[in-house]
Design a protein around this motif. Structure first.
Motif, PDB file in Angstrom:
ATOM      1  N   GLY A 199      -6.831  -8.847   2.091  1.00 15.33           N
ATOM      2  CA  GLY A 199      -8.038  -8.278   1.482  1.00 15.33           C
ATOM      3  C   GLY A 199      -7.674  -7.317   0.370  1.00 15.33           C
ATOM      4  N   HIS A 200      -8.691  -6.945  -0.398  1.00 17.47           N
ATOM      5  CA  HIS A 200      -8.458  -6.064  -1.541  1.00 17.47           C
ATOM      6  C   HIS A 200      -8.105  -4.651  -1.097  1.00 17.47           C
ATOM      7  CE1 HIS A 200     -11.368  -8.896  -3.819  1.00 17.47           C
ATOM      8  NE2 HIS A 200     -10.131  -9.306  -3.911  1.00 17.47           N
ATOM      9  N   VAL A 201      -7.126  -4.074  -1.774  1.00 22.58           N
ATOM     10  CA  VAL A 201      -6.803  -2.658  -1.594  1.00 22.58           C
ATOM     11  C   VAL A 201      -6.981  -2.026  -2.973  1.00 22.58           C
ATOM     12  CG1 VAL A 201      -5.077  -0.987  -0.844  1.00 22.58           C
ATOM     13  CG2 VAL A 201      -5.113  -3.288   0.174  1.00 22.58           C
ATOM     14  N   VAL A 202      -7.972  -1.174  -3.101  1.00 25.49           N
ATOM     15  CA  VAL A 202      -8.350  -0.652  -4.414  1.00 25.49           C
ATOM     16  C   VAL A 202      -7.533   0.599  -4.745  1.00 25.49           C
ATOM     17  CG1 VAL A 202     -10.263   0.258  -5.808  1.00 25.49           C
ATOM     18  CG2 VAL A 202     -10.665  -1.621  -4.192  1.00 25.49           C
ATOM     19  N   VAL A 203      -7.056   0.640  -5.966  1.00 28.38           N
ATOM     20  CA  VAL A 203      -6.255   1.776  -6.455  1.00 28.38           C
ATOM     21  C   VAL A 203      -7.084   3.070  -6.345  1.00 28.38           C
ATOM     22  CG1 VAL A 203      -5.127   2.767  -8.491  1.00 28.38           C
ATOM     23  CG2 VAL A 203      -4.970   0.307  -8.043  1.00 28.38           C
ATOM     24  N   GLY A 204      -6.437   4.113  -5.863  1.00 31.16           N
ATOM     25  CA  GLY A 204      -7.115   5.410  -5.780  1.00 31.16           C
ATOM     26  C   GLY A 204      -7.850   5.649  -4.473  1.00 31.16           C
ATOM     27  N   THR A 205      -7.825   4.680  -3.565  1.00 30.70           N
ATOM     28  CA  THR A 205      -8.463   4.875  -2.257  1.00 30.70           C
ATOM     29  C   THR A 205      -7.423   5.410  -1.270  1.00 30.70           C
ATOM     30  OG1 THR A 205      -8.030   2.575  -1.671  1.00 30.70           O
ATOM     31  CG2 THR A 205     -10.175   3.070  -2.671  1.00 30.70           C
ATOM     32  N   THR A 206      -7.853   5.591  -0.024  1.00 30.56           N
ATOM     33  CA  THR A 206      -6.942   6.123   0.998  1.00 30.56           C
ATOM     34  C   THR A 206      -6.771   5.110   2.130  1.00 30.56           C
ATOM     35  OG1 THR A 206      -7.759   8.333   0.477  1.00 30.56           O
ATOM     36  CG2 THR A 206      -6.475   8.089   2.507  1.00 30.56           C
ATOM     37  N   PRO A 207      -5.758   4.260   2.017  1.00 35.89           N
ATOM     38  CA  PRO A 207      -5.516   3.300   3.101  1.00 35.89           C
ATOM     39  C   PRO A 207      -4.720   3.936   4.238  1.00 35.89           C
ATOM     40  CG  PRO A 207      -3.897   2.971   1.397  1.00 35.89           C
ATOM     41  CD  PRO A 207      -4.754   4.140   0.947  1.00 35.89           C
ATOM     42  N   THR A 208      -4.625   3.211   5.331  1.00 36.18           N
ATOM     43  CA  THR A 208      -3.796   3.639   6.458  1.00 36.18           C
ATOM     44  C   THR A 208      -2.788   2.542   6.746  1.00 36.18           C
ATOM     45  OG1 THR A 208      -5.680   4.814   7.403  1.00 36.18           O
ATOM     46  CG2 THR A 208      -3.831   4.363   8.886  1.00 36.18           C
ATOM     47  N   ILE A 209      -1.522   2.915   6.876  1.00 37.29           N
ATOM     48  CA  ILE A 209      -0.533   1.925   7.299  1.00 37.29           C
ATOM     49  C   ILE A 209      -0.043   2.291   8.693  1.00 37.29           C
ATOM     50  CG2 ILE A 209       0.212   1.070   5.047  1.00 37.29           C
ATOM     51  CD1 ILE A 209       2.473   3.019   5.010  1.00 37.29           C
ATOM     52  N   SER A 210       0.133   1.257   9.489  1.00 40.43           N
ATOM     53  CA  SER A 210       0.515   1.493  10.883  1.00 40.43           C
ATOM     54  C   SER A 210       1.415   0.363  11.357  1.00 40.43           C
ATOM     55  CB  SER A 210      -0.732   1.585  11.771  1.00 40.43           C
ATOM     56  OG  SER A 210      -1.513   0.421  11.624  1.00 40.43           O
ATOM     57  N   GLY A 211       2.055   0.581  12.463  1.00 42.57           N
ATOM     58  CA  GLY A 211       2.952  -0.438  12.995  1.00 42.57           C
ATOM     59  C   GLY A 211       3.165  -0.243  14.482  1.00 42.57           C
ATOM     60  N   ALA A 212       3.632  -1.292  15.124  1.00 39.06           N
ATOM     61  CA  ALA A 212       3.911  -1.215  16.559  1.00 39.06           C
ATOM     62  C   ALA A 212       5.075  -2.127  16.889  1.00 39.06           C
ATOM     63  CB  ALA A 212       2.675  -1.629  17.357  1.00 39.06           C
ATOM     64  N   VAL A 213       5.897  -1.699  17.809  1.00 37.47           N
ATOM     65  CA  VAL A 213       7.064  -2.485  18.227  1.00 37.47           C
ATOM     66  C   VAL A 213       6.603  -3.584  19.175  1.00 37.47           C
ATOM     67  CG1 VAL A 213       9.284  -2.419  19.441  1.00 37.47           C
ATOM     68  CG2 VAL A 213       8.574  -0.483  17.999  1.00 37.47           C
ATOM     69  N   THR A 214       6.971  -4.829  18.843  1.00 40.48           N
ATOM     70  CA  THR A 214       6.508  -5.952  19.658  1.00 40.48           C
ATOM     71  C   THR A 214       7.647  -6.738  20.294  1.00 40.48           C
ATOM     72  OG1 THR A 214       6.491  -7.385  17.718  1.00 40.48           O
ATOM     73  CG2 THR A 214       4.440  -6.218  18.251  1.00 40.48           C
ATOM     74  N   ASP A 215       8.865  -6.420  19.942  1.00 39.11           N
ATOM     75  CA  ASP A 215      10.008  -7.107  20.553  1.00 39.11           C
ATOM     76  C   ASP A 215      11.235  -6.208  20.420  1.00 39.11           C
ATOM     77  OD1 ASP A 215      11.437  -9.091  21.834  1.00 39.11           O
ATOM     78  OD2 ASP A 215      11.755 -10.301  20.050  1.00 39.11           O
ATOM     79  N   VAL A 216      12.053  -6.164  21.450  1.00 40.57           N
ATOM     80  CA  VAL A 216      13.292  -5.381  21.410  1.00 40.57           C
ATOM     81  C   VAL A 216      14.426  -6.276  21.906  1.00 40.57           C
ATOM     82  CG1 VAL A 216      14.503  -3.343  22.278  1.00 40.57           C
ATOM     83  CG2 VAL A 216      12.032  -3.234  21.867  1.00 40.57           C
ATOM     84  N   ASP A 217      15.404  -6.522  21.036  1.00 41.12           N
ATOM     85  CA  ASP A 217      16.559  -7.340  21.399  1.00 41.12           C
ATOM     86  C   ASP A 217      17.744  -6.404  21.622  1.00 41.12           C
ATOM     87  OD1 ASP A 217      18.849  -8.920  21.422  1.00 41.12           O
ATOM     88  OD2 ASP A 217      17.996 -10.409  20.049  1.00 41.12           O
ATOM     89  N   ASP A 218      18.039  -6.154  22.892  1.00 45.56           N
ATOM     90  CA  ASP A 218      19.098  -5.200  23.220  1.00 45.56           C
ATOM     91  C   ASP A 218      20.469  -5.682  22.773  1.00 45.56           C
ATOM     92  OD1 ASP A 218      17.508  -3.230  24.452  1.00 45.56           O
ATOM     93  OD2 ASP A 218      17.325  -4.477  26.231  1.00 45.56           O
TER      94      ASP A 218
END
Lengths: 134, 154, 211
Positions: A85-104
Motif C-alpha cells: 500500500g501507499h506510504v506517503v512522504v511526511g507521514t508517521t508510519p510504524t515499523i514492527s517485527g516479531a521473531v517467528t523462527d529460531v535455528d539454534d
C-alpha cells in the motif's frame, strides 16, 4: 540482543521512522531514483496518488535499520518485502517485527516485518533471515 | 523468494512467455560501489550501526539492500511481449545478501526473468513478472541477488 | 472449538510462513486456536503431510484450497480427486456456479472469501453481474481486510441470508489467528470440517488485539 536471549514470539522494538521529504530526497539521490512521484506532492496528486510516495526500497531499508538496532552486529541474510500500500512522504508510519523462527544450530532467526502507514493500512510486509555471530 | 515461487500460469500468452524467457540472461551491467552513495543511503534511512555509517570502520559496507536500486539498462528482454496490460506496479523486492559490498567494489550483474504468473487481487487481474538481478564482485564472488516483482494490469 | 479456516504457507506463491512456525507461534502466544486450515492459492497440495505436527503441537491441521473465479476468490474444503478433475484449480477465471456445483457434487464445501473486497470479492461482482443462487456461506471476517471490507461483508451476508465464517488469510507467521471460526462441534479431520460447515453450527470470531 544476544542470540541466546532470542525467543520465538519476541517482538522487535517498534519505531516511527523519519520519512520527511528531506530524508526521502536524500534517499532517492543515493538510490538513483530521483523521480517526482517520490519527491513532489503536487506531481504525485496529479497522477492520482494521495501524495508523494516513499519508495518501496526505502521502506525495505528502514526495516533493515530496525533489525540492526534490535540486534547490533547481526548480519541480515535476506530481506523479502511485498509492497502492499501507499506510504506517503511526511507521514508517521510504524515499523514492527516479531521473531517467528529460531535455528539454534545455524544461529539464524527469522522475523516477520510490517510497515504500517499512518492510516492503519499495511504499507509493506515481509520477512528476514538474520544471522548472529558465534 | 520461496522455493515454491509461482504457480502454473493460466493464460496461453503467459505460458508462452514463461517458456521462452524464464531463466535466460537478457542483459548484463556493471556498477561501482561508491562510498558517498553507500553512506548517503544509510544516513537517509536513519541507520545508526557504524558498519554502515562510518567509512573509517574496518567493516564499513553497503547497507544490506543497497543492490535493490541497481537496475540493468533493460528491465525486460528486448522482444518481451506486452502481456498483462499497460499499468505497472512495483510489487516488491526480495534481496539475498551473500557478501558485504565494500567501497570501490566493481559489481557485475546479470538480469534474468525468474518467473511469470497471473493472479487476481484488489487491483484486478495481475500479471507478475519476476526480474532477477544476480551480482558478483570483482573476484567473481556472489554478493547479492535481487528479485523484483513487477505487476502489470489492465 | 476454534479453527482458523484461511491460512497460507510457503506453498503459496506469496506465502512466507512455515507450518511448523505457525504451530510454535500459536503455542508460544497462547492463541485460543485449536487448529488451522491451509488454503493454498490456485492449487491442491496433495503431498504435504502435517500429522507429525498435529501430534507434536496438539493442533488440528487440515488442507484445503483457495481458487479464483469470475466472482472472486473461493475457499474449497474437502478437496478430493474428483473435485481436482472437475475444474482447473490454477485458472483465475473459473465460473463460480460451476465451482460451487462441482464442490457439492464431490462432497466438498465451497464458499467465497473476503466477499467485501474490491475485484476479488463476491459482492463487488453481484453489483455488476447479479446474484449467484448457489452461494450459501461466505467468509465475513478476514484478517487481511482493510477498513470497510469486513463491514460490507457482514452487511451484505445478512442481506442475502448467508452464513458467515472467519479466517486470518495469514501469509506470514505472526498474522495467524487474527480471525477464525468457532464451531459448536468438535472437528478432527477434513470430513468432520465439511460436515460441520454444512451443519451451520459455527460463527466468525475476531481475535485481533485491540488497537
Amino acid at each position: 540482543m544476544l542470540f541466546e536471549d532470542v525467543e520465538l514470539g519476541d517482538e522487535l522494538p517498534a519505531e516511527h521512522p523519519d520519512i520527511s521529504m528531506e530524508r526521502v530526497v536524500e534517499f532517492t539521490k543515493a538510490a538513483h531514483m530521483n523521480f517526482p512521484r517520490f519527491t513532489d506532492h503536487e506531481f504525485a496528486r496529479k497522477e492520482g496518488l494521495p501524495g508523494a510516495l516513499v519508495p518501496g526500497i526505502m521502506s525495505q531499508a528502514l526495516l533493515a535499520t530496525m533489525i540492526h538496532r534490535w540486534a547490533p552486529g547481526c548480519r541480515i541474510l535476506s530481506l523479502d518485502t511485498v509492497f502492499r500500500g501507499h506510504v506517503v512522504v511526511g507521514t508517521t508510519p510504524t515499523i514492527s517485527g516479531a521473531v517467528t523462527d529460531v535455528d539454534d544450530d545455524e544461529r539464524v532467526v527469522e522475523v516477520d516485518l510490517t510497515l504500517t502507514a499512518e492510516d492503519g493500512r499495511t504499507g509493506v510486509m515481509g520477512t528476514a533471515k538474520v544471522a548472529f555471530s558465534a | 523468494m520461496s522455493d515454491t515461487e509461482g504457480t502454473e500460469p493460466a493464460s496461453t500468452e503467459v505460458q508462452e512467455a514463461k517458456a521462452k524467457y524464464v531463466g535466460f540472461v537478457f542483459d548484463t551491467a556493471t556498477f561501482t560501489a561508491e562510498q558517498d552513495k553507500m553512506l548517503a543511503w544509510a544516513e537517509s534511512v536513519g541507520e545508526t550501526d557504524p558498519r554502515f555509517t562510518d567509512p573509517s570502520n574496518p567493516d564499513f559496507q553497503a547497507h544490506p539492500t543497497f543492490t535493490a536500486s541497481l537496475v540493468s539498462r533493460r528491465v525486460l528482454p528486448e522482444d518481451f511481449p506486452k502481456i498483462g496490460g499497460p499499468r505497472g506496479i512495483d510489487g516488491g523486492k526480495a534481496v539475498v545478501i551473500q557478501q558485504p559490498i565494500r567501497p570501490g567494489d566493481r559489481l557485475k550483474a546479470s538480469a534474468t526473468i525468474a518467473d511469470i504468473y497471473e493472479k487476481t487481487g484488489r487491483s484486478g487481474t495481475m500479471t507478475f513478472i519476476v526480474q532477477r538481478m544476480s551480482f558478483v564482485n570483482q573476484n567473481d564472488e556472489p554478493v547479492s541477488m535481487v528479485d523484483w516483482k513487477m505487476i502489470r494490469n489492465p | 472449538m476454534i479453527l482458523d479456516l484461511h491460512t497460507h504457507s510457503v506453498r503459496s506463491d506469496d506465502g512466507r510462513a512455515k507450518v511448523d512456525n505457525y504451530c510454535q507461534w500459536i503455542r508460544k502466544k497462547e492463541l485460543p486456536l485449536d487448529g488451522m486450515v491451509l488454503t493454498e492459492h490456485r492449487q491442491w497440495d496433495d503431498t504435504s503431510d502435517y500429522r507429525d505436527l498435529e501430534d507434536r503441537y496438539g493442533l488440528v491441521i487440515l488442507k484445503a484450497s483457495e481458487v479464483e473465479t469470475d466472482y472472486g476468490h473461493v475457499l474449497v474444503f474437502g478437496v478430493n480427486e474428483d473435485l481436482v478433475n472437475s475444474f482447473d484449480f490454477a485458472r483465475i477465471d473459473n465460473p463460480l456456479p460451476e465451482v460451487l456445483a462441482a464442490a457439492e457434487r464431490c462432497g466438498a464445501f465451497a464458499a467465497p472469501c473476503h466477499p467485501g473486497r474490491r475485484n476479488v470479492g463476491l459482492f463487488a461482482h453481484y453489483e455488476r453481474k447479479g446474484v449467484v443462487d448457489a452461494v450459501h456461506t461466505v467468509e465475513v471476517l478476514n484478517g487481511g481486510s482493510i477498513p470497510g471490507e469486513d463491514e460490507l461483508s457482514v452487511e451484505k451476508a445478512a442481506e442475502h441470508g448467508y452464513r458467515g465464517f472467519g479466517g486470518s488469510d495469514s501469509h506470514i507467521v505472526s498474522r495467524i489467528g487474527f480471525c477464525a471460526t468457532e464451531f459448536d462441534d468438535t472437528v478432527t479431520d477434513i470430513d468432520g470440517l465439511v460436515a460441520a460447515l454444512y451443519g451451520g453450527r459455527f460463527r466468525a470470531v475476531s481475535l485481533r488485539e485491540p488497537v
